[in-house]
Motif scaffolding. Sequence first.
Motif, PDB file in Angstrom:
ATOM      1  N   MET A   7       0.915  -1.275  -0.089  1.00  0.00           N
ATOM      2  CA  MET A   7       0.021   0.012   0.050  1.00  0.00           C
ATOM      3  C   MET A   7       0.901   1.288  -0.036  1.00  0.00           C
ATOM      4  N   THR A   8       0.795   2.206  -0.754  1.00  0.00           N
ATOM      5  CA  THR A   8       1.339   3.291  -0.939  1.00  0.00           C
ATOM      6  C   THR A   8       0.659   4.361   0.033  1.00  0.00           C
ATOM      7  N   LEU A   9       1.235   5.225   0.593  1.00  0.00           N
ATOM      8  CA  LEU A   9       0.530   6.585   1.260  1.00  0.00           C
ATOM      9  C   LEU A   9       0.281   7.699   0.441  1.00  0.00           C
ATOM     10  N   ALA A  10       0.669   7.866  -0.744  1.00  0.00           N
ATOM     11  CA  ALA A  10       0.741   8.940  -1.637  1.00  0.00           C
ATOM     12  C   ALA A  10       1.167   8.762  -2.976  1.00  0.00           C
ATOM     13  N   LYS A  11       1.019   9.554  -3.778  1.00  0.00           N
ATOM     14  CA  LYS A  11       1.306   9.391  -5.353  1.00  0.00           C
ATOM     15  C   LYS A  11       1.837  10.925  -5.665  1.00  0.00           C
ATOM     16  N   LEU A  12       2.948  10.842  -6.424  1.00  0.00           N
ATOM     17  CA  LEU A  12       3.701  12.071  -6.915  1.00  0.00           C
ATOM     18  C   LEU A  12       2.744  12.943  -7.770  1.00  0.00           C
ATOM     19  N   ASP A  13       2.419  13.979  -7.292  1.00  0.00           N
ATOM     20  CA  ASP A  13       1.556  14.932  -8.059  1.00  0.00           C
ATOM     21  C   ASP A  13       2.170  15.875  -8.900  1.00  0.00           C
ATOM     22  N   VAL A  14       3.144  16.581  -8.502  1.00  0.00           N
ATOM     23  CA  VAL A  14       3.812  17.696  -9.317  1.00  0.00           C
ATOM     24  C   VAL A  14       5.218  17.982  -8.662  1.00  0.00           C
ATOM     25  N   LEU A  18      10.170  19.882 -23.358  1.00  0.00           N
ATOM     26  CA  LEU A  18       9.435  18.804 -23.009  1.00  0.00           C
ATOM     27  C   LEU A  18       8.113  18.704 -23.785  1.00  0.00           C
ATOM     28  N   GLY A  19       7.572  19.877 -24.571  1.00  0.00           N
ATOM     29  CA  GLY A  19       6.219  19.979 -24.966  1.00  0.00           C
ATOM     30  C   GLY A  19       5.088  20.146 -23.811  1.00  0.00           C
ATOM     31  N   GLY A  20       4.130  20.094 -24.182  1.00  0.00           N
ATOM     32  CA  GLY A  20       3.055  20.196 -23.092  1.00  0.00           C
ATOM     33  C   GLY A  20       2.212  21.638 -23.163  1.00  0.00           C
ATOM     34  N   THR A  21       1.555  21.560 -21.931  1.00  0.00           N
ATOM     35  CA  THR A  21       0.461  22.573 -21.924  1.00  0.00           C
ATOM     36  C   THR A  21       0.668  23.551 -20.725  1.00  0.00           C
ATOM     37  N   VAL A  22       0.925  24.829 -20.937  1.00  0.00           N
ATOM     38  CA  VAL A  22       1.018  25.850 -19.631  1.00  0.00           C
ATOM     39  C   VAL A  22      -0.057  26.543 -19.278  1.00  0.00           C
ATOM     40  N   GLU A  23      -0.235  26.631 -18.050  1.00  0.00           N
ATOM     41  CA  GLU A  23      -1.619  26.956 -17.548  1.00  0.00           C
ATOM     42  C   GLU A  23      -1.252  27.783 -16.262  1.00  0.00           C
ATOM     43  N   VAL A  24      -1.600  28.798 -16.134  1.00  0.00           N
ATOM     44  CA  VAL A  24      -1.363  30.012 -15.006  1.00  0.00           C
ATOM     45  C   VAL A  24      -2.370  29.692 -13.959  1.00  0.00           C
ATOM     46  N   GLN A  25      -1.851  29.443 -12.589  1.00  0.00           N
ATOM     47  CA  GLN A  25      -2.562  28.967 -11.427  1.00  0.00           C
ATOM     48  C   GLN A  25      -2.567  30.017 -10.515  1.00  0.00           C
ATOM     49  N   TRP A  63       2.148  31.279  -9.871  1.00  0.00           N
ATOM     50  CA  TRP A  63       2.393  29.705  -9.959  1.00  0.00           C
ATOM     51  C   TRP A  63       1.906  29.385 -11.343  1.00  0.00           C
ATOM     52  N   VAL A  64       2.654  28.742 -12.157  1.00  0.00           N
ATOM     53  CA  VAL A  64       2.185  28.173 -13.530  1.00  0.00           C
ATOM     54  C   VAL A  64       2.756  26.620 -13.438  1.00  0.00           C
ATOM     55  N   ASP A  65       1.489  25.991 -14.086  1.00  0.00           N
ATOM     56  CA  ASP A  65       1.783  24.581 -14.265  1.00  0.00           C
ATOM     57  C   ASP A  65       1.966  24.262 -15.720  1.00  0.00           C
ATOM     58  N   LEU A  66       2.879  23.138 -15.982  1.00  0.00           N
ATOM     59  CA  LEU A  66       3.253  22.567 -17.174  1.00  0.00           C
ATOM     60  C   LEU A  66       2.928  21.220 -17.324  1.00  0.00           C
ATOM     61  N   THR A  67       1.584  20.698 -17.972  1.00  0.00           N
ATOM     62  CA  THR A  67       1.495  19.457 -17.846  1.00  0.00           C
ATOM     63  C   THR A  67       2.152  18.888 -19.306  1.00  0.00           C
ATOM     64  N   VAL A  68       2.904  17.871 -19.057  1.00  0.00           N
ATOM     65  CA  VAL A  68       3.745  17.302 -20.008  1.00  0.00           C
ATOM     66  C   VAL A  68       3.047  16.157 -20.869  1.00  0.00           C
ATOM     67  N   GLY A  86       2.032  12.671 -21.749  1.00  0.00           N
ATOM     68  CA  GLY A  86       2.110  11.485 -20.732  1.00  0.00           C
ATOM     69  C   GLY A  86       1.624  11.672 -19.460  1.00  0.00           C
ATOM     70  N   GLY A  87       1.070  13.119 -19.129  1.00  0.00           N
ATOM     71  CA  GLY A  87       0.724  13.441 -17.944  1.00  0.00           C
ATOM     72  C   GLY A  87       1.306  13.833 -16.713  1.00  0.00           C
TER      73      GLY A  87
END
Length: 123
Positions: free
Chosen positions: A1-8, A27-34, A41-46, A48-49
């Motif tokens: 059992m894992t306690l967590a999963k890597l999010d970011v 890396l490619g991907g989508t940039v989204e300002v948060q 704070w800016v996210d980059l979803t590459v 493969g997720g």
Amino acid sequence: MTLAKLDVVVLDCPDPHALAAFYAEVLGGTVEVQSEDGDEWVDLTVPGGGKLAFQAAPGFVPPRWPSPDHSQQFHLDLAVDDLDTAEKGVLALGAKPLDAEDRERTFRVYADPAGHPFCLCAC
């Protein structure tokens, strides 16, 4: 059992938008300002997720590499098919070579525009 999963993986930097744009080109991907409550704070979803995020850090001081007195804290290993082609690309985007002289190795070390070390690694 894992306690967590890597999010970011989050990188502190002086300019989240610019660093997200750099890694989006690499890396490619989508940039989204948060931005929330004035925090940058800016996210980059590459493809493969996976996600990288970039957080504004007033007074940011980049890691020093290599330095026995100042840890690099972490680095990213980026898999590439062709080291020479990838090297030309990241240098054109503003990366700085830190240890790319040994052309016989299967990896080369660079700093992103904010100074974080990363490696291009032959797959």
